[in-house]
Design a protein around this motif. Structure first.
Motif, short mmCIF file in Angstrom:
data_model
loop_
_atom_site.label_atom_id
_atom_site.label_comp_id
_atom_site.label_asym_id
_atom_site.label_seq_id
_atom_site.Cartn_x
_atom_site.Cartn_y
_atom_site.Cartn_z
N CYS A 1 9.56 67.20 6.18
CA CYS A 1 10.91 66.72 5.86
C CYS A 1 11.10 66.74 4.35
CB CYS A 1 11.13 65.31 6.40
SG CYS A 1 10.96 65.18 8.19
N VAL A 2 12.05 67.52 3.86
CA VAL A 2 12.25 67.68 2.42
C VAL A 2 13.73 67.47 2.06
CG1 VAL A 2 10.33 69.31 2.21
CG2 VAL A 2 12.63 70.18 2.59
N GLY A 3 13.97 67.21 0.78
CA GLY A 3 15.34 67.06 0.29
C GLY A 3 16.08 65.91 0.93
N VAL A 4 15.39 64.78 1.12
CA VAL A 4 15.99 63.63 1.82
C VAL A 4 17.05 62.97 0.95
CG1 VAL A 4 15.54 61.40 2.92
CG2 VAL A 4 13.86 63.25 3.12
N GLN A 5 18.26 62.82 1.51
CA GLN A 5 19.35 62.12 0.83
C GLN A 5 19.82 60.96 1.71
OE1 GLN A 5 21.63 66.06 0.56
NE2 GLN A 5 22.48 64.90 -1.14
N LYS A 6 19.93 59.78 1.12
CA LYS A 6 20.47 58.63 1.86
C LYS A 6 21.93 58.45 1.44
CE LYS A 6 16.97 55.93 0.57
NZ LYS A 6 16.10 54.74 0.48
N ILE A 7 22.85 58.83 2.32
CA ILE A 7 24.28 58.78 2.02
C ILE A 7 24.84 57.58 2.79
CG2 ILE A 7 26.42 60.13 1.96
CD1 ILE A 7 24.62 62.65 2.31
N LEU A 8 24.62 56.39 2.24
CA LEU A 8 24.85 55.16 3.00
C LEU A 8 26.25 54.60 2.83
CD1 LEU A 8 21.40 53.46 2.28
CD2 LEU A 8 22.06 54.89 4.22
#
Length: 411
Positions: free
Chosen positions: A247-254
């Motif tokens: 799993c790469v490039g994880v963005q948390k768009i909360l």
């Protein structure tokens, strides 16, 4: 299951069960298939397997029993790499190493790789030009673009691998695909939208005794359901980032309208969006699936109109003020409802056929519609795909957009 047609819930349950008995293995491109299968079969019977390419060669292997997966994982070891440290998170994503002589497992490559992305448009046009009629072209386009059996299995397996991470905090949770991955209108290579489902956790709607003693869990409280969703996805997103292999490039768009965690899953090649508490999206997935199953012409027309729109720059993968694939799909559904002999019923009609178990109100919206296919009686419409495609463009060429709306609920 009625007259051979399975409900979305039945399909999801079957796919989830398959995924729980499956492993994803990275292997050398010249892996000998027979020796590979013989090696794995020591742990139990293999029900299905296939190879594909994504940043290297991978194999999805489904065993007949979960015990076989447990046995295989017991044998797997944590890699030792010089000058690097490993995060010791064990999952069903594995690497096959050949420790013996160069030819013991790596002989000639005899396995067939299953495609996980669509063919180029030029190749599609060439393929369609060989068909003898427009009806055959539309059918061929749909068969070329739709998700394959293998791609669908891979999507559910990625959800299952993600669930193993989330289960550290919520042991009874499930992660389900929704949208184009399961509604029947997904194109090979489309994003994988996932839903973290916590509604199935036991004890939510337990009946309390009227008298005597009872126990309840102590839990953190939050100001709103949205705040719970944000904090849950924040923690799961951090775990995916820190512990999730591949799993790469994880963005948390909360702070989005619908909070999400976005990342790329390299072993599968999927771009993934993980949401929670997204019940309306799940219900619309079920509705589109139902319409697609009712008449095969529905899916064929949707695939064709979407392909036409993309080829003419009406839709785009780049964010902007484009019409969406979902909007195009609704336009096709509305058109099919408005034929002199309707191909599919309206949503109001599907609601009227619904039984007590189908009742669904989400955030104040009535999302009720029938789930039993056998209750839906279709009118006789014998128009060909060619006729319907021509009429679709005629219908919207003269549609009074300034005065009328597109509404699949009412006649």
């Amino acid at each position: 299951e009625k007259d051979g047609r399975k409900s979305l819930y039945a399909v999801q349950a079957e796919r989830q069960e398959q995924a729980e008995r499956s492993v994803l293995i990275s292997c050398h491109s010249k892996t000998n298939e027979k020796k590979f299968l013989k090696y794995l079969s020591r742990h139990g019977d293999i029900k299905k397997y296939f190879f594909y390419e994504s940043y290297g060669m991978y194999a999805v292997v489904e065993f007949a029993n979960r015990e076989s997966v447990a046995s295989l994982l017991e044998e797997a070891v944590i890699p030792s790499v010089n000058h690097e440290s490993m995060v010791p998170f064990k999952s069903r994503l594995l690497s096959l190493k050949n420790l013996g002589s160069a030819d013991s497992l790596n002989q000639q490559s005899d396995q067939q790789c299953q495609p996980q992305t669509t063919i180029p448009i030029s190749e599609l046009i060439e393929r369609l030009s060989r068909e003898e009629s427009i009806d055959q072209q539309v059918t061929s386009l749909t068969e070329t673009y739709q998700l394959t059996e293998e791609n669908s299995r891979l999507r559910f397996l990625v959800c299952s691998l993600l669930k193993d991470i989330a289960a550290a905090y919520f042991p009874e949770c499930t992660i389900k695909p929704f949208g184009s991955s399961v509604n029947g209108f997904g194109k090979l290579g489309c994003d994988l939208d996932m839903f973290l489902d916590l509604d199935g956790i036991s004890g939510r709607k337990a009946k309390m005794p009227k008298s005597g003693l009872s126990l309840e869990y102590q839990m953190k409280r939050a100001n709103s359901e949205r705040a719970v969703t944000q904090s849950t996805l924040s923690v799961i997103g951090e775990c995916v980032d820190q512990f999730g292999p591949g799993c790469v490039g994880v963005q948390k768009i909360l702070n989005a309208r619908c909070p999400l965690v976005r990342f790329a899953h390299q072993p599968s090649g999927f771009q993934c969006d993980l949401t929670a508490n997204n019940r309306v999206a799940m219900k619309s997935t079920e509705l589109l699936y139902l319409y697609g199953v009712l008449d095969p012409r529905v899916r064929c027309l949707v695939f064709t109109v979407r392909c036409w729109a993309r080829a003419h720059g009406i839709t785009s993968s780049i964010p902007g003020a484009w019409i969406t694939n979902f909007s195009l799909t609704v336009m096709v559904l509305f058109f099919l409802q408005r034929r002199s002999s309707p191909v599919i019923p309206t949503l109001d009609h599907l609601r009227d056929l619904a039984g007590p178990a189908d009742k669904s109100v989400i955030e104040g919206n009535d999302c009720t519609f029938v789930s039993d296919f056998s209750k839906i009686k279709l009118q006789r419409n014998t128009e060909t795909l060619e006729q319907l495609l021509c009429e679709f463009f005629e219908f919207y060429a003269t549609f009074a957009f300034s005065k009328m709306s597109i509404n699949i609920r009412k006649v």
